[in-house]
Design an enzyme around this catalytic site. Structure first.
Site, PDB file in Angstrom:
ATOM      1  N   GLY A  57      44.336  75.500  36.726  1.00 37.22           N
ATOM      2  CA  GLY A  57      43.568  74.277  36.971  1.00 37.22           C
ATOM      3  C   GLY A  57      43.024  73.811  35.622  1.00 37.22           C
ATOM      4  O   GLY A  57      42.495  74.627  34.846  1.00 37.22           O
ATOM      5  N   ALA A  58      43.175  72.518  35.334  1.00 34.34           N
ATOM      6  CA  ALA A  58      42.893  72.016  33.980  1.00 34.34           C
ATOM      7  C   ALA A  58      41.489  72.365  33.465  1.00 34.34           C
ATOM      8  O   ALA A  58      41.351  72.966  32.394  1.00 34.34           O
ATOM      9  CB  ALA A  58      43.146  70.510  33.948  1.00 34.34           C
ATOM     10  N   ARG A  99      49.159  77.042  27.541  1.00 33.98           N
ATOM     11  CA  ARG A  99      49.763  76.061  28.475  1.00 33.98           C
ATOM     12  C   ARG A  99      49.699  74.689  27.805  1.00 33.98           C
ATOM     13  O   ARG A  99      48.664  74.331  27.231  1.00 33.98           O
ATOM     14  CB  ARG A  99      49.027  76.045  29.825  1.00 33.98           C
ATOM     15  CG  ARG A  99      49.263  77.317  30.636  1.00 33.98           C
ATOM     16  CD  ARG A  99      48.843  77.162  32.085  1.00 33.98           C
ATOM     17  NE  ARG A  99      49.837  76.470  32.877  1.00 33.98           N
ATOM     18  CZ  ARG A  99      49.623  76.079  34.138  1.00 33.98           C
ATOM     19  NH1 ARG A  99      48.451  76.294  34.717  1.00 33.98           N
ATOM     20  NH2 ARG A  99      50.568  75.470  34.812  1.00 33.98           N
ATOM     21  N   ASP A 243      45.798  66.590  35.080  1.00 37.12           N
ATOM     22  CA  ASP A 243      45.846  67.491  33.922  1.00 37.12           C
ATOM     23  C   ASP A 243      45.728  66.727  32.613  1.00 37.12           C
ATOM     24  O   ASP A 243      45.333  67.283  31.597  1.00 37.12           O
ATOM     25  CB  ASP A 243      47.143  68.310  33.937  1.00 37.12           C
ATOM     26  CG  ASP A 243      47.055  69.359  35.022  1.00 37.12           C
ATOM     27  OD1 ASP A 243      47.324  69.031  36.194  1.00 37.12           O
ATOM     28  OD2 ASP A 243      46.661  70.502  34.703  1.00 37.12           O
TER      29      ASP A 243
HETATM   30  O1  MRU Z   1      49.621  74.790  37.410  1.00 33.92           O
HETATM   31  P1  MRU Z   1      48.201  74.582  37.833  1.00 33.92           P
HETATM   32  O2  MRU Z   1      47.854  75.257  39.108  1.00 33.92           O
HETATM   33  O3  MRU Z   1      47.240  74.898  36.715  1.00 33.92           O
HETATM   34  O4  MRU Z   1      48.099  73.017  38.091  1.00 33.92           O
HETATM   35  C1  MRU Z   1      46.863  72.489  38.483  1.00 33.92           C
HETATM   36  C2  MRU Z   1      46.899  71.042  38.800  1.00 33.92           C
HETATM   37  O5  MRU Z   1      47.893  70.372  38.637  1.00 33.92           O
HETATM   38  C3  MRU Z   1      45.619  70.405  39.236  1.00 33.92           C
HETATM   39  O6  MRU Z   1      45.853  69.356  40.120  1.00 33.92           O
HETATM   40  C4  MRU Z   1      44.867  69.869  38.000  1.00 33.92           C
HETATM   41  O7  MRU Z   1      44.804  70.844  36.999  1.00 33.92           O
HETATM   42  C5  MRU Z   1      43.511  69.412  38.329  1.00 33.92           C
HETATM   43  S1  MRU Z   1      42.455  70.765  38.724  1.00 33.92           S
HETATM   44  C6  MRU Z   1      40.909  70.184  38.938  1.00 33.92           C
END
Ligand code: MRU
Length: 351
Positions: A57-58, A99, A243
Site C-alpha cells: 500500500g503506497a 518498489r 499509487d
Molecule cells: O501492490 P500493492 O498492494 O502495494 O498495491 C496497493 C494499491 O494499489 C493501493 O490501491 C494503493 O497503494 C493505495 S493504498 C492506500
C-alpha cells in the site's frame, strides 16, 4: 467536519509498529489466516519486507521506508546531518529501489533527506521525529479525506472498491476505504462490494477482513464481475486509492483499476480516487511516464501454494495500471476535492 465519526469504533488494525529500536510489520502475505508481525531489525530487512509485500500500500511503504532510514542510521557515525546523509545514501537508495510505482516511497525518503540537511549534530533525533511525523500526518490526512469523500456520496449509495486501501495500506483509517468507513458510519453507504484483486487477492484477503473488524459486511466479487455489477445498477460509485497521481491527474493504481474506470464511465457510475497529497507527483507530467511494476510471472501460477495454471506456460504480471484523468470524476486529498481533474486543476491545487 470529522466530529460525527467515532474513530474508536472503526479502524482497529495497525500494520506498522515502531518499538523504539525495531520495526514490526503485520505480515500481509499471511492475512487473514494468520495475524503475525515480522520483526525488522535493520534496513535490509525493511527493504526486503517492502519488496516481498509483507508491508504494502503506497502510504504504508513510505512510512516503513522512513523507519528503515532510522534503522540504517544506527550503523552510521557522523558529526552532522549533511555528513550522515552522505553515508546513508546507499541505504536510502536500497529502500527507494524496493518498489517503483508508488511515489510515497520516494516522497518519504526525500522528507528524511531534507530533515537530515536541516539538522545539525542532533540529526538522529531529527530523523526519528520525521519518521514519526510522516506516520502521524498520514493518519490525520486519511481522516480528513474520509470526511471530504463521504460528503460527496448520496445517502443510501452502494459502492465498489478495488485492492486494499485501508488501515493495512496506511498509518490507519485508509484512503478509499477511509471514505467508505466514513460513508457507512454516516449512513451514506448501504453496501460495499470488494473486488478480489487478482493475483495477490488484496481485496479477498485484506479488504474484506479489514471491514469485518469494523462490523461492516462486504460482498466479494470476482474482478471479472465488475462490469456486470455496474450494468445491473447495483453501484453508484467506484472508490479506489492511488499509487501516483500525475500533474495532469492521470492516476496509477492496482492493476484492474483502469478497466473499472472504463466500465464505470460506460454505465454512468461515478469514479472517485482518494489519496493523500503525498501521492501527488507534479514531476511526472502524465501516466505515460510512470514506471509500472511488473512482478514475477510465478505469482499468477499459484493460489495458497496450490498450482492453478497449466504447467510450462508464460504469464505477464504488471501489478499497476494507469487511469487517464478524463475517466476520473473526483480526486479527494486531505487538501480538498478536485472534480474533473486536469493539469490546470491539479496545478492550482498542488503547485
Ligand atoms: O501492490 P500493492 O498492494 O502495494 O498495491 C496497493 C494499491 O494499489 C493501493 O490501491 C494503493 O497503494 C493505495 S493504498 C492506500
Amino acid at each position: 467536519m470529522e466530529a460525527d465519526f467515532d474513530f474508536d469504533r472503526y479502524d482497529r488494525v495497525r500494520p506498522i509498529r515502531w518499538t523504539g529500536d525495531a520495526l514490526e510489520l503485520l505480515d500481509q502475505r499471511k492475512l487473514p489466516f494468520a495475524v503475525e508481525y515480522v520483526h525488522c531489525g535493520d534496513v535490509r530487512a525493511v527493504a526486503e519486507a517492502i519488496a516481498n509485500l509483507t508491508v504494502r500500500g503506497a502510504p504504508a511503504i513510505g512510512i516503513a521506508a522512513a523507519w528503515g532510514a532510522v534503522l540504517a542510521a544506527r550503523d552510521v557515525e557522523a558529526s552532522n546531518g549533511r555528513e550522515a546523509l552522505e553515508r546513508l545514501e546507499p541505504a536510502l537508495a536500497t529502500l527507494n529501489a524496493a518498489r517503483p510505482t508508488a511515489v510515497n516511497l520516494a516522497w518519504a525518503l526525500a522528507r528524511m533527506r531534507r530533515a537530515l540537511l536541516d539538522a545539525g549534530d542532533a540529526w538522529r533525533v531529527a530523523l526519528d521525529r520525521e519518521a514519526n511525523a510522516i506516520a502521524t500526518e498520514d493518519l490525520a490526512a486519511n481522516r480528513r479525506m474520509g470526511a471530504l469523500g463521504a460528503a460527496m456520496i448520496e445517502p443510501g449509495s452502494r459502492v465498489l472498491t478495488h485492492c486494499n486501501t485501508g488501515s493495512l495500506a496506511t498509518a490507519g483509517f485508509g484512503t478509499a476505504l477511509g471514505v467508505i468507513r466514513a460513508g457507512v458510519a454516516q449512513g451514506r453507504i448501504d453496501k460495499v462490494y470488494a473486488g478480489e484483486t487478482r493475483p495477490w487477492l488484496q481485496g479477498a484477503r485484506l479488504t474484506v477482513w479489514e471491514l469485518q473488524q469494523d462490523g461492516i459486511v462486504p460482498t466479494l466479487i470476482a474482478d471479472s464481475a465488475a462490469a456486470h455489477l455496474m450494468r445491473t445498477g447495483a453501484v453508484q460509485w467506484v472508490i479506489v486509492g492511488a499509487d501516483r497521481i500525475c500533474a495532469n491527474g492521470d492516476t496509477a493504481n492496482k492493476i484492474g483499476t483502469y478497466q473499472l474506470a472504463i466500465a464505470a464511465r460506460h454505465h454512468g457510475v461515478k469514479f472517485m480516487v482518494a489519496a493523500p497529497s503525498s501521492t501527488v507527483d507534479l514531476e511526472t507530467p502524465s501516466g505515460d511516464a510512470i514506471h509500472i511494476e511488473e512482478r514475477e510471472a510465478t505469482e499468477m501460477f499459484h493460489l495458497g501454494g496450490v498450482r492453478t495454471a497449466a504447467n510450462d506456460i508464460e504469464a505477464w504480471n504488471p501489478v499497476f495500471d494507469v487511469t487517464p484523468h478524463g475517466l476520473i470524476d473526483v480526486i479527494v486529498t486531505e487538501r480538498g476535492v478536485i472534480e474533473h481533474p486536469d493539469e490546470a486543476a491539479m496545478r492550482a491545487a498542488f503547485a
